[in-house]
Design a protein around this motif. Structure first.
Motif, mmCIF file in Angstrom:
data_model
loop_
_atom_site.group_PDB
_atom_site.id
_atom_site.type_symbol
_atom_site.label_atom_id
_atom_site.label_comp_id
_atom_site.label_asym_id
_atom_site.label_seq_id
_atom_site.Cartn_x
_atom_site.Cartn_y
_atom_site.Cartn_z
ATOM 1 N N ARG A 61 -56.688 -4.207 9.153
ATOM 2 C CA ARG A 61 -57.320 -4.781 10.343
ATOM 3 C C ARG A 61 -58.401 -3.808 10.789
ATOM 4 N NH1 ARG A 61 -54.672 -9.056 12.518
ATOM 5 N NH2 ARG A 61 -52.505 -9.329 11.908
ATOM 6 N N GLY A 62 -59.597 -4.334 11.002
ATOM 7 C CA GLY A 62 -60.686 -3.453 11.381
ATOM 8 C C GLY A 62 -61.591 -4.076 12.416
ATOM 9 N N ARG A 63 -62.536 -3.273 12.834
ATOM 10 C CA ARG A 63 -63.525 -3.710 13.808
ATOM 11 C C ARG A 63 -64.828 -3.000 13.471
ATOM 12 N NH1 ARG A 63 -63.150 -6.485 18.524
ATOM 13 N NH2 ARG A 63 -60.893 -6.571 18.378
ATOM 14 N N ILE A 64 -65.887 -3.806 13.317
ATOM 15 C CA ILE A 64 -67.225 -3.271 13.069
ATOM 16 C C ILE A 64 -68.135 -3.796 14.158
ATOM 17 C CG2 ILE A 64 -69.224 -3.280 11.516
ATOM 18 C CD1 ILE A 64 -67.287 -3.642 9.170
ATOM 19 N N ALA A 68 -63.953 -8.104 15.158
ATOM 20 C CA ALA A 68 -62.705 -7.921 14.426
ATOM 21 C C ALA A 68 -62.767 -8.627 13.076
ATOM 22 C CB ALA A 68 -61.543 -8.465 15.247
ATOM 23 N N TYR A 69 -62.124 -8.016 12.094
ATOM 24 C CA TYR A 69 -62.034 -8.608 10.758
ATOM 25 C C TYR A 69 -60.735 -8.149 10.103
ATOM 26 C CZ TYR A 69 -63.172 -4.064 8.737
ATOM 27 O OH TYR A 69 -63.136 -2.744 8.371
ATOM 28 N N VAL A 70 -60.415 -8.781 8.989
ATOM 29 C CA VAL A 70 -59.224 -8.426 8.218
ATOM 30 C C VAL A 70 -59.623 -8.339 6.747
ATOM 31 C CG1 VAL A 70 -56.913 -9.177 7.526
ATOM 32 C CG2 VAL A 70 -57.702 -9.604 9.852
ATOM 33 N N ILE A 71 -59.027 -7.393 6.041
ATOM 34 C CA ILE A 71 -59.135 -7.343 4.586
ATOM 35 C C ILE A 71 -57.741 -7.655 4.043
ATOM 36 C CG2 ILE A 71 -59.653 -5.984 2.533
ATOM 37 C CD1 ILE A 71 -61.389 -4.156 4.298
ATOM 38 N N PHE A 72 -57.613 -8.791 3.370
ATOM 39 C CA PHE A 72 -56.358 -9.175 2.736
ATOM 40 C C PHE A 72 -56.337 -8.645 1.303
ATOM 41 C CE2 PHE A 72 -56.931 -12.518 5.932
ATOM 42 C CZ PHE A 72 -55.701 -12.467 6.575
ATOM 43 N N PHE A 73 -55.212 -8.106 0.881
ATOM 44 C CA PHE A 73 -55.002 -7.707 -0.502
ATOM 45 C C PHE A 73 -54.322 -8.890 -1.185
ATOM 46 C CE2 PHE A 73 -55.883 -3.876 1.612
ATOM 47 C CZ PHE A 73 -56.259 -2.928 0.679
ATOM 48 N N ASN A 74 -54.972 -9.437 -2.198
ATOM 49 C CA ASN A 74 -54.503 -10.665 -2.838
ATOM 50 C C ASN A 74 -54.127 -10.433 -4.295
ATOM 51 O OD1 ASN A 74 -55.071 -12.205 -0.479
ATOM 52 N ND2 ASN A 74 -57.219 -12.253 -1.064
#
Length: 161
Positions: A61-64, A68-74
Motif C-alpha cells: 500500500r502506497g501513496r504518491i 493512494a495506490y496498491v501493488i498486488f503480487f499476482n
C-alpha cells in the motif's frame, strides 16, 4: 592462417568474458520473489508499507503525491514466488463517464482504466517479472506508474467533478 587463429582466439576470449559476466548480470535481476525489495523501490516515490491481500499474497500500500495506490503480487505459489505485479488506484465519490474512460484507453499507453462495480474510476498497470528485470528497469516501471496514475488523476478525475 595466422589471422584465422587470431580471430578464433579473440572470439574465445569474448565467450569466456561473457560467461564470466553472466552470473553478475543475473545477480542484479529483480523479480517478485522478494517483496521487500520492491517495497524499498516504492518508498523512493512516497510512503509505502507491506500488507497482505485477502488471498494471503503480499501487497504494498502506497501513496504518491497524495494519491493512494496498491501493488498486488499476482501469480503466486503458496503466497510467495510471485511472477507478476498489478498496480492499482481507484477514486471514490467522483463521477467519470464511460466516454472519458474510453478516451483514456484509446490515447494512453501502459495502463487500462475502467469503472468498477461501485461506479468508481480505476486505473491499473500490469508488470511481468517472471524471468527478472534489472533494478533500473523496475525503478523506471514504478516511475511510469507514477506518471500514469497522476496523469489519470489530473486529466480524468477532475474533469468529472
Amino acid at each position: 592462417m595466422r589471422m584465422v587463429w587470431r580471430s578464433l582466439g579473440t572470439a574465445a576470449c569474448l565467450v569466456t568474458l561473457a560467461s564470466a559476466m553472466a552470473p553478475a548480470v543475473a545477480a542484479e535481476l529483480m523479480d517478485a520473489s522478494r517483496p521487500e525489495d520492491i517495497l524499498n523501490l516504492a518508498r523512493g516515490y512516497g510512503s509505502a508499507s507491506m500488507d497482505k491481500a485477502d488471498s494471503g499474497d503480499p501487497m504494498i500500500r502506497g501513496r504518491i503525491d497524495g494519491t493512494a495506490y496498491v501493488i498486488f503480487f499476482n501469480d503466486c505459489t503458496d503466497n510467495q514466488d510471485c511472477l507478476t505485479l498489478g498496480f492499482y488506484a481507484a477514486w471514490t465519490d467522483t463521477d467519470v463517464s464511460a466516454r472519458q474512460i474510453a478516451d483514456w484507453n484509446r490515447t494512453k499507453r501502459f495502463s487500462r482504466a475502467y469503472i468498477d462495480d461501485d461506479g468508481d474510476p480505476v486505473i491499473e498497470y500490469d508488470v511481468n517479472l517472471r524471468f527478472g528485470v534489472s533494478r533500473s528497469n523496475l525503478d523506471d516501471t514504478i516511475d511510469w506508474w507514477k506518471t500514469v496514475m497522476l496523469d489519470f488523476r489530473n486529466e480524468v478525475v477532475p474533469a468529472a467533478e
